[in-house]
Design an enzyme around this catalytic site. Structure first.
Site, PDB file in Angstrom:
ATOM      1  N   LYS A 230       0.806  -1.226   0.000  1.00 35.59           N
ATOM      2  CA  LYS A 230       0.000   0.000   0.000  1.00 35.59           C
ATOM      3  C   LYS A 230       0.838   1.274   0.000  1.00 35.59           C
ATOM      4  CE  LYS A 230      -4.451  -1.741   1.067  1.00 35.59           C
ATOM      5  NZ  LYS A 230      -5.533  -1.991   1.996  1.00 35.59           N
ATOM      6  N   ARG A 264      -4.476 -10.267   3.991  1.00 38.51           N
ATOM      7  CA  ARG A 264      -4.776 -10.164   2.555  1.00 38.51           C
ATOM      8  C   ARG A 264      -3.520  -9.652   1.860  1.00 38.51           C
ATOM      9  NH1 ARG A 264      -6.515  -6.380  -1.112  1.00 38.51           N
ATOM     10  NH2 ARG A 264      -7.959  -7.144  -2.680  1.00 38.51           N
TER      11      ARG A 264
HETATM   12  C1  9MG Z   1     -10.189  -4.866  -1.810  1.00 43.92           C
HETATM   13  N1  9MG Z   1      -9.261  -4.406  -0.799  1.00 43.92           N
HETATM   14  C2  9MG Z   1      -8.180  -3.595  -0.983  1.00 43.92           C
HETATM   15  N2  9MG Z   1      -7.562  -3.365   0.178  1.00 43.92           N
HETATM   16  C3  9MG Z   1      -8.269  -4.042   1.123  1.00 43.92           C
HETATM   17  C4  9MG Z   1      -8.151  -4.199   2.507  1.00 43.92           C
HETATM   18  O1  9MG Z   1      -7.198  -3.591   3.194  1.00 43.92           O
HETATM   19  N3  9MG Z   1      -9.045  -4.959   3.156  1.00 43.92           N
HETATM   20  C5  9MG Z   1     -10.049  -5.576   2.475  1.00 43.92           C
HETATM   21  N4  9MG Z   1     -10.917  -6.324   3.176  1.00 43.92           N
HETATM   22  N5  9MG Z   1     -10.214  -5.465   1.159  1.00 43.92           N
HETATM   23  C6  9MG Z   1      -9.347  -4.706   0.499  1.00 43.92           C
END
Ligand code: 9MG
Length: 284
Positions: A230, A264
Site C-alpha cells: 500500500k 490479505r
Molecule cells: C479490496 N481491498 C483492498 N484493500 C483491502 C483491505 O485492506 N481490506 C479488504 N478487506 N479489502 C481490500
C-alpha cells in the site's frame, strides 16, 4: 453464536461450505482482475491468466483467494456492473472447483448475488455491506462477510483524512456494521472486520491502527488486515509499488503479532514463510 462466545473458544469461521479454524493467521491471496492486472490481449486471455495466477497463489500456500473486478485503489475509476461481472464470474467459476475458499471483493449487491450463486465462500466489501440489499443478499446465503472501514470513496478518500480518535472511530463503525449484520441474520461466526488500511487514512492513522489492532480484536470478531504494497508503505520506505515486498512482509508480521486472523496479501509465498517463522516461535 454471539461474538462474545466466539472469542472464548478457538474461532471457527463459517465460510460457505468451508470451516476455517483461526488458530494461526491465514493467508488470503489477492487476484485483481482489472485491465491493468493481466494481459491486454483480450478478455479470454486475461481470464485464463487470472485463473492460472489464482492457482499459483494456492500452490504458494494461500488459504483463501480474493477475486476483485473493480479496483479500489485511491483515484481508481469505477467499473460498470456488466464489466465487473464479466471479469469476476468466469474466474470464480473455475477456481471454486479447485476446493479452495474463494472470496469476492465487491461493493455491488448484484455482483454479490451472482458470486454467491456461483459458489463464493466470502464477500469482501470495502463498503461494509452498506449498499441497498447487500446485507440481505449475504444473510440469505452461507457466505462469510468481511466488513471494512473506509472514510470517503476511492476517488476522494486520500484528499484529507481526519479523525479525532482513529481507533475509536473505526471500532465504533465496525461494531455498528457487524451488529446490523447479526440483526439481519448473519451469525457472528460468519463475520470478519477490517480497519481498512489506506482507505481514507494518513500514514500516521495507518500506523496507529496497526499498533493498536488488539483494540479492534476486542470487538469479538476475527480481524482481516490488508497492508500489502500500500501507498503508506511507499511513503515510509520511499519505494515504488513493485519494490514494497520487504515493507509488506514487515506489516504482515506486525499485523499477525497484533492479532490479525487473515492477512490479505499479494506475495503469498513470502508471507507464508514469515508466518512459519512466527509459528515456530509459538507466537501464532
Ligand atoms: C479490496 N481491498 C483492498 N484493500 C483491502 C483491505 O485492506 N481490506 C479488504 N478487506 N479489502 C481490500
Amino acid at each position: 453464536m454471539s461474538a462474545e462466545t466466539m472469542t472464548k473458544s478457538a474461532s471457527i469461521l463459517h465460510c460457505g461450505k468451508y470451516r476455517l479454524t483461526l488458530n494461526r493467521p491465514l493467508v488470503m491471496g489477492i487476484v485483481n482482475i482489472t485491465p491493468d492486472s493481466f494481459s491486454d490481449g483480450g478478455r479470454f486471455l486475461a481470464r485464463d491468466q487470472a485463473i492460472a495466477y489464482a492457482r499459483k497463489l494456492v500452490a504458494d500456500g494461500a488459504d483463501l483467494i480474493d477475486l476483485g473486478g473493480e479496483s479500489t485503489r485511491p483515484g481508481a475509476p469505477p467499473a460498470s456492473l456488466d464489466e465487473e461481472l464479466a471479469r469476476v464470474l468466469p474466474v470464480l467459476e473455475a477456481v471454486v472447483g479447485d476446493g479452495v475458499p474463494v472470496s469476492v471483493d465487491t461493493q455491488k449487491t448484484e455482483v454479490m448475488r451472482a458470486a454467491i450463486a456461483a459458489g463464493a465462500a466470502m464477500i469482501n466489501d470495502v463498503n461494509a455491506l452498506q449498499a441497498g440489499g447487500a446485507i440481505e443478499a449475504c444473510a440469505a446465503s452461507d457466505v462469510a462477510v468481511c466488513l471494512m472501514h473506509k472514510q470517503g470513496t476511492p476517488q476522494t478518500m486520500q484528499a484529507a483524512p481526519r479523525y479525532d480518535d482513529v481507533v475509536a472511530e473505526v471500532s465504533d463503525f465496525l461494531r455498528v456494521r457487524a451488529k446490523a449484520c447479526e440483526i439481519a441474520g448473519i451469525a457472528a461466526n460468519r463475520i470478519l472486520v477490517d480497519p481498512g488500511f489506506g482507505f481514507g487514512k494518513t500514514v500516521e492513522h495507518n500506523m496507529t491502527l496497526l499498533r493498536q489492532l488488539e483494540k479492534l480484536k476486542a470487538l469479538g470478531y476475527p480481524l482481516l488486515a490488508g497492508y500489502s504494497r500500500k501507498t503508506s508503505l511507499g511513503a515510509i520506505t520511499g519505494r515504488p509499488v513493485d519494490e514494497r515486498l520487504a515493507a509488506s512482509l514487515a506489516a504482515a508480521l506486525i499485523a499477525a503479532q497484533n492479532g490479525a486472523a487473515i492477512l490479505r496479501v499479494h506475495d503469498v509465498r513470502e508471507t507464508v514463510d514469515v508466518l512459519k517463522v512466527l509459528g515456530a516461535l509459538g507466537e501464532c
